[in-house]
Scaffold this motif. Structure first.
Motif, PDB file in Angstrom:
ATOM      1  N   GLY A   1      38.363 -10.174 -57.154  1.00  0.00           N
ATOM      2  CA  GLY A   1      37.375  -9.460 -57.966  1.00  0.00           C
ATOM      3  C   GLY A   1      37.575  -9.602 -59.456  1.00  0.00           C
ATOM      4  N   PHE A   2      38.831  -9.680 -59.873  1.00  0.00           N
ATOM      5  CA  PHE A   2      39.118  -9.821 -61.303  1.00  0.00           C
ATOM      6  C   PHE A   2      39.591 -11.234 -61.651  1.00  0.00           C
ATOM      7  CE2 PHE A   2      39.948  -5.079 -60.980  1.00  0.00           C
ATOM      8  CZ  PHE A   2      38.761  -4.735 -61.604  1.00  0.00           C
ATOM      9  N   GLY A   3      40.679 -11.677 -60.983  1.00  0.00           N
ATOM     10  CA  GLY A   3      41.272 -12.966 -61.335  1.00  0.00           C
ATOM     11  C   GLY A   3      40.375 -14.155 -61.101  1.00  0.00           C
ATOM     12  N   GLU A   4      39.910 -14.325 -59.866  1.00  0.00           N
ATOM     13  CA  GLU A   4      39.084 -15.495 -59.534  1.00  0.00           C
ATOM     14  C   GLU A   4      37.743 -15.470 -60.255  1.00  0.00           C
ATOM     15  OE1 GLU A   4      39.796 -18.133 -57.941  1.00  0.00           O
ATOM     16  OE2 GLU A   4      41.554 -17.656 -56.721  1.00  0.00           O
ATOM     17  N   SER A   5      37.106 -14.306 -60.302  1.00  0.00           N
ATOM     18  CA  SER A   5      35.782 -14.231 -60.925  1.00  0.00           C
ATOM     19  C   SER A   5      35.848 -14.525 -62.420  1.00  0.00           C
ATOM     20  CB  SER A   5      35.152 -12.859 -60.684  1.00  0.00           C
ATOM     21  OG  SER A   5      35.955 -11.838 -61.242  1.00  0.00           O
ATOM     22  N   LEU A   6      36.973 -14.206 -63.047  1.00  0.00           N
ATOM     23  CA  LEU A   6      37.121 -14.467 -64.479  1.00  0.00           C
ATOM     24  C   LEU A   6      37.663 -15.876 -64.737  1.00  0.00           C
ATOM     25  CD1 LEU A   6      38.610 -11.025 -65.605  1.00  0.00           C
ATOM     26  CD2 LEU A   6      36.287 -11.851 -65.995  1.00  0.00           C
ATOM     27  N   LEU A   7      38.807 -16.205 -64.106  1.00  0.00           N
ATOM     28  CA  LEU A   7      39.459 -17.491 -64.383  1.00  0.00           C
ATOM     29  C   LEU A   7      38.686 -18.663 -63.799  1.00  0.00           C
ATOM     30  CD1 LEU A   7      41.968 -18.937 -65.562  1.00  0.00           C
ATOM     31  CD2 LEU A   7      43.024 -18.706 -63.317  1.00  0.00           C
ATOM     32  N   ASN A   8      38.192 -18.534 -62.558  1.00  0.00           N
ATOM     33  CA  ASN A   8      37.502 -19.645 -61.901  1.00  0.00           C
ATOM     34  C   ASN A   8      35.995 -19.449 -61.838  1.00  0.00           C
ATOM     35  OD1 ASN A   8      39.945 -20.947 -61.463  1.00  0.00           O
ATOM     36  ND2 ASN A   8      40.276 -19.919 -59.515  1.00  0.00           N
ATOM     37  N   GLY A   9      35.510 -18.382 -62.464  1.00  0.00           N
ATOM     38  CA  GLY A   9      34.079 -18.132 -62.552  1.00  0.00           C
ATOM     39  C   GLY A   9      33.610 -18.208 -63.995  1.00  0.00           C
ATOM     40  N   ILE A  10      33.917 -17.186 -64.754  1.00  0.00           N
ATOM     41  CA  ILE A  10      33.433 -17.107 -66.144  1.00  0.00           C
ATOM     42  C   ILE A  10      34.009 -18.208 -67.034  1.00  0.00           C
ATOM     43  CG2 ILE A  10      33.589 -15.716 -68.247  1.00  0.00           C
ATOM     44  CD1 ILE A  10      33.034 -13.261 -66.567  1.00  0.00           C
ATOM     45  N   ILE A  11      35.319 -18.480 -66.943  1.00  0.00           N
ATOM     46  CA  ILE A  11      35.937 -19.480 -67.830  1.00  0.00           C
ATOM     47  C   ILE A  11      35.318 -20.871 -67.648  1.00  0.00           C
ATOM     48  CG2 ILE A  11      38.077 -20.691 -68.402  1.00  0.00           C
ATOM     49  CD1 ILE A  11      37.956 -17.875 -69.541  1.00  0.00           C
ATOM     50  N   PRO A  12      35.174 -21.404 -66.410  1.00  0.00           N
ATOM     51  CA  PRO A  12      34.516 -22.708 -66.254  1.00  0.00           C
ATOM     52  C   PRO A  12      33.069 -22.715 -66.743  1.00  0.00           C
ATOM     53  CG  PRO A  12      35.748 -22.171 -64.280  1.00  0.00           C
ATOM     54  CD  PRO A  12      35.733 -20.934 -65.121  1.00  0.00           C
ATOM     55  N   ILE A  13      32.341 -21.623 -66.484  1.00  0.00           N
ATOM     56  CA  ILE A  13      30.946 -21.536 -66.944  1.00  0.00           C
ATOM     57  C   ILE A  13      30.897 -21.571 -68.465  1.00  0.00           C
ATOM     58  CG2 ILE A  13      28.914 -20.028 -67.063  1.00  0.00           C
ATOM     59  CD1 ILE A  13      29.814 -18.939 -64.292  1.00  0.00           C
ATOM     60  N   TRP A  14      31.776 -20.809 -69.090  1.00  0.00           N
ATOM     61  CA  TRP A  14      31.841 -20.736 -70.557  1.00  0.00           C
ATOM     62  C   TRP A  14      32.197 -22.104 -71.151  1.00  0.00           C
ATOM     63  CZ3 TRP A  14      35.255 -16.442 -73.262  1.00  0.00           C
ATOM     64  CH2 TRP A  14      34.890 -16.367 -74.626  1.00  0.00           C
ATOM     65  N   MET A  15      33.204 -22.774 -70.562  1.00  0.00           N
ATOM     66  CA  MET A  15      33.621 -24.077 -71.073  1.00  0.00           C
ATOM     67  C   MET A  15      32.514 -25.113 -70.882  1.00  0.00           C
ATOM     68  SD  MET A  15      37.705 -24.518 -70.298  1.00  0.00           S
ATOM     69  CE  MET A  15      37.613 -24.384 -68.500  1.00  0.00           C
ATOM     70  N   TYR A  16      31.839 -25.056 -69.742  1.00  0.00           N
ATOM     71  CA  TYR A  16      30.768 -26.018 -69.473  1.00  0.00           C
ATOM     72  C   TYR A  16      29.611 -25.832 -70.461  1.00  0.00           C
ATOM     73  CZ  TYR A  16      27.099 -28.529 -66.925  1.00  0.00           C
ATOM     74  OH  TYR A  16      26.081 -29.383 -66.580  1.00  0.00           O
ATOM     75  N   ALA A  17      29.249 -24.586 -70.714  1.00  0.00           N
ATOM     76  CA  ALA A  17      28.168 -24.304 -71.678  1.00  0.00           C
ATOM     77  C   ALA A  17      28.546 -24.801 -73.063  1.00  0.00           C
ATOM     78  CB  ALA A  17      27.870 -22.808 -71.694  1.00  0.00           C
ATOM     79  N   ALA A  18      29.816 -24.587 -73.462  1.00  0.00           N
ATOM     80  CA  ALA A  18      30.277 -25.045 -74.778  1.00  0.00           C
ATOM     81  C   ALA A  18      30.291 -26.569 -74.842  1.00  0.00           C
ATOM     82  CB  ALA A  18      31.670 -24.485 -75.059  1.00  0.00           C
ATOM     83  N   TYR A  19      30.706 -27.196 -73.744  1.00  0.00           N
ATOM     84  CA  TYR A  19      30.722 -28.658 -73.685  1.00  0.00           C
ATOM     85  C   TYR A  19      29.315 -29.216 -73.820  1.00  0.00           C
ATOM     86  CZ  TYR A  19      30.250 -33.037 -71.047  1.00  0.00           C
ATOM     87  OH  TYR A  19      29.883 -34.297 -70.622  1.00  0.00           O
ATOM     88  N   LYS A  20      28.353 -28.646 -73.083  1.00  0.00           N
ATOM     89  CA  LYS A  20      26.976 -29.111 -73.164  1.00  0.00           C
ATOM     90  C   LYS A  20      26.394 -28.911 -74.556  1.00  0.00           C
ATOM     91  CE  LYS A  20      25.609 -30.786 -69.189  1.00  0.00           C
ATOM     92  NZ  LYS A  20      25.026 -32.149 -69.094  1.00  0.00           N
ATOM     93  N   SER A  21      26.728 -27.783 -75.170  1.00  0.00           N
ATOM     94  CA  SER A  21      26.241 -27.500 -76.527  1.00  0.00           C
ATOM     95  C   SER A  21      26.811 -28.520 -77.519  1.00  0.00           C
ATOM     96  CB  SER A  21      26.633 -26.091 -76.951  1.00  0.00           C
ATOM     97  OG  SER A  21      25.988 -25.126 -76.140  1.00  0.00           O
ATOM     98  N   SER A  22      28.086 -28.877 -77.350  1.00  0.00           N
ATOM     99  CA  SER A  22      28.727 -29.821 -78.276  1.00  0.00           C
ATOM    100  C   SER A  22      28.137 -31.226 -78.181  1.00  0.00           C
ATOM    101  CB  SER A  22      30.234 -29.879 -77.999  1.00  0.00           C
ATOM    102  OG  SER A  22      30.497 -30.481 -76.744  1.00  0.00           O
ATOM    103  N   THR A  23      27.561 -31.548 -77.016  1.00  0.00           N
ATOM    104  CA  THR A  23      26.960 -32.873 -76.842  1.00  0.00           C
ATOM    105  C   THR A  23      25.452 -32.860 -77.115  1.00  0.00           C
ATOM    106  OG1 THR A  23      26.642 -32.443 -74.463  1.00  0.00           O
ATOM    107  CG2 THR A  23      28.690 -33.543 -75.129  1.00  0.00           C
ATOM    108  N   GLY A  24      24.917 -31.674 -77.430  1.00  0.00           N
ATOM    109  CA  GLY A  24      23.489 -31.554 -77.696  1.00  0.00           C
ATOM    110  C   GLY A  24      22.626 -31.656 -76.452  1.00  0.00           C
ATOM    111  N   LYS A  25      23.221 -31.402 -75.285  1.00  0.00           N
ATOM    112  CA  LYS A  25      22.491 -31.520 -74.018  1.00  0.00           C
ATOM    113  C   LYS A  25      22.274 -30.172 -73.335  1.00  0.00           C
ATOM    114  CE  LYS A  25      24.224 -36.201 -73.130  1.00  0.00           C
ATOM    115  NZ  LYS A  25      25.006 -37.062 -72.211  1.00  0.00           N
TER     116      LYS A  25
END
Length: 384
Positions: free
Chosen positions: A332-356
Motif C-alpha cells: 500500500g505504501f512502498g510498492e505504490s510509491l516506489l514502483n508506482g508513482i516514482i516510475p510514472i513521475w520519471m517517465y513524465a519528466a523524461y517525455k517532457s525533456s524530449t518534447g514528446k
C-alpha cells in the motif's frame, strides 16, 4: 528490416531468461497473503482485481523500461531518479527503497518463524532459526546467494506442483462462486506487493542490450506468469479453505498453509504446503536481503548483513502475526510509491525533456498517478 514475432522472441533464450528473472522476482512469499485478502470478495472478484493490478504494474514497468533505455549504462534506479526527479528525488527514492524492502523482510521473517513453529514448537529459540539461517546464507556473498536462490527455486516449484496435484481433490467448486465486488478494493495493497519486480528492470535492460521490443516482451511475459500463478493459487486455496478458517489466519497474521492440516485432515498435504511456503519465503527473503545489503554497503560486510537482519527480526518478534500487516503496508505504501508513482513521475519528466509529452501521455500518466494515490488511501483506511 526483418520483423521479430512474439514466438521468435519467446524462443530467444536471453529474452526467456529475462522473463523468468522478472517472474522469479515477483513470485514469492507475497502470494501466501493473497488468499487472506481475497477471501472476503471471492475467487471471481479476486481474479479480476489480480488482473487489474497486473495491468497497472505492467504499464509502470514499461515506463521504467523507457527511462532506463534513455540512460542506458547510467540507468540505475537512483541514477534515473537523480536525473529526472527534483533535487530531493534521489533521496526520496532511496528512503522508499529501504522502507519497502525493510518492511518486506519483516513480513518474511515473521512468516518464516511461523513455519518453523508449526513444524517444531512455538518458542523464541525456534523463531530465531529462520533469521539465523537467513544471516548465514547472506554472509556467503552475493554470487553464492544468487546461486542458492536459483537452486532453492527448483524445490519451490516442485512443491508447488505437488501442492496443486494433492490439493485438487479437496477443492469444492461451490466455494469459488461465493463473494462479491463491494470490498474488492481492500485487496489491492497486498496484490501490489505481490507484483514487485521493478527493481530488476535496469539490470534486465542492460542484459537485453536495451532492445525495446525484446524488453517489452520480457516484461509482459515475466509479469504475466505471476498473474496466472496467483489466479491458480487463489482457485486452490479459496476452493479448499472455508472463510472462517481464512478469517482466523487473517486475524492471527499467519500464512494460510499453516492451517491446511486442520481443514483437510491430511498431514501430508499440510507438510507439502509448509515446504512450499518455506522455499517461497526463503527465496524472497534472500533476494530482498541481498539487494538491501548492497544498497547500503557495496562491500557487503558481515556487520551490515547482521543489522539488515537484526532490525526486521526485532520488529517481527515484538509483533507476532505481523506477516499480513507488513505485506499490506509494503504494497500500500512502498510498492505504490516506489514502483508506482516514482516510475510514472520519471517517465513524465523524461517525455517532457524530449518534447514528446502529448495530451494522451499526459492524461495517461496523471490517471495512473491518481490510482497510486488511491492505493495509498486504501492502505491508510486499512490501518485506521
Amino acid at each position: 528490416m526483418k520483423r521479430t514475432s512474439a514466438l521468435e522472441r519467446l524462443i530467444n533464450l536471453r529474452v526467456l531468461k529475462a522473463a523468468l528473472m522478472i517472474a522469479g522476482t515477483a513470485i514469492g512469499a507475497g502470494m501466501l497473503g493473497i488468499p487472506l485478502v481475497t477471501s472476503n470478495i471471492g475467487f471471481t472478484a479476486g481474479t479480476l482485481v489480480t488482473f487489474l493490478v497486473w495491468a497497472y504494474m505492467f504499464v509502470t514497468g514499461i515506463f521504467l523500461m523507457e527511462v532506463s533505455i534513455s540512460m542506458k549504462e547510467k540507468g540505475g534506479f537512483l541514477s534515473m531518479a537523480g536525473k529526472y526527479l527534483p533535487s530531493y528525488g534521489k533521496e526520496v527514492t532511496a528512503a522508499l527503497f529501504l522502507f519497502l524492502y525493510g518492511i518486506l523482510l519483516v513480513a518474511y521473517i515473521s512468516a518464516g518463524a511461523e513455519i518453523f513453529c508449526m513444524n517444531l514448537s512455538d518458542n523464541l529459540y525456534v523463531r530465531l532459526l529462520f533469521p539465523i539461517i537467513l544471516f548465514g546464507i547472506l554472509s556467503l556473498g552475493s554470487n553464492k546467494v544468487i546461486t542458492i536462490i536459483s537452486l532453492l527455486t527448483i524445490p519451490m516449484w516442485i512443491y508447488f506442483l505437488m501442492f496443486y496435484v494433492f490439493g485438487a481433490e479437496f477443492i469444492r467448486p461451490e466455494r469459488l462462486l461465493e463473494g462479491g465486488y463491494s470490498k474488492a478494493y481492500l485487496a489491492i495493497p497486498v496484490l501490489f506487493g505481490a507484483f514487485g519486480y521493478h527493481n530488476v528492470i535496469p539490470s534486465i535492460s542492460k542484459y537485453l542490450e536495451y532492445n525495446r521490443k525484446n524488453l517489452s516482451f520480457a516484461i509482459f511475459l515475466g509479469s504475466l506468469i505471476p498473474c496466472i500463478v496467483y489466479m491458480l493459487w487463489q482457485a486452490l486455496i479459496l476452493g479448499i479453505v472455508d472463510t472462517e478458517t481464512i478469517s482466523y489466519a487473517r486475524e492471527k497474521g499467519v500464512p494460510i498453509v499453516t492451517l491446511l492440516g486442520t481443514v483437510t485432515g491430511s498431514g501430508l498435504f499440510q507438510n507439502i504446503g509448509a515446504m512450499f511456503a518455506f522455499f517461497a519465503i526463503m527465496t524472497s527473503a534472500l533476494g530482498v536481503g541481498i539487494s538491501v545489503i548492497h544498497f547500503i554497503d557495496k562491500k557487503a560486510k558481515n556487520q551490515t548483513t547482521f543489522f539488515v537482519i537484526l532490525f526486521p527480526a526485532m520488529i517481527a518478534f515484538v509483533n507476532p502475526g505481523i506477516f499480513l500487516r507488513a505485506l499490506s503496508f509494503a504494497g500500500g505504501f512502498g510498492e505504490s510509491l516506489l514502483n508506482g508513482i516514482i516510475p510514472i513521475w520519471m517517465y513524465a519528466a523524461y517525455k517532457s525533456s524530449t518534447g514528446k509529452m502529448s495530451k494522451k501521455v499526459s492524461f495517461c500518466t496523471f490517471f495512473l498517478f491518481l490510482i497510486a494515490l488511491f492505493v495509498v488511501t486504501i492502505e491508510v483506511y486499512n490501518l485506521l
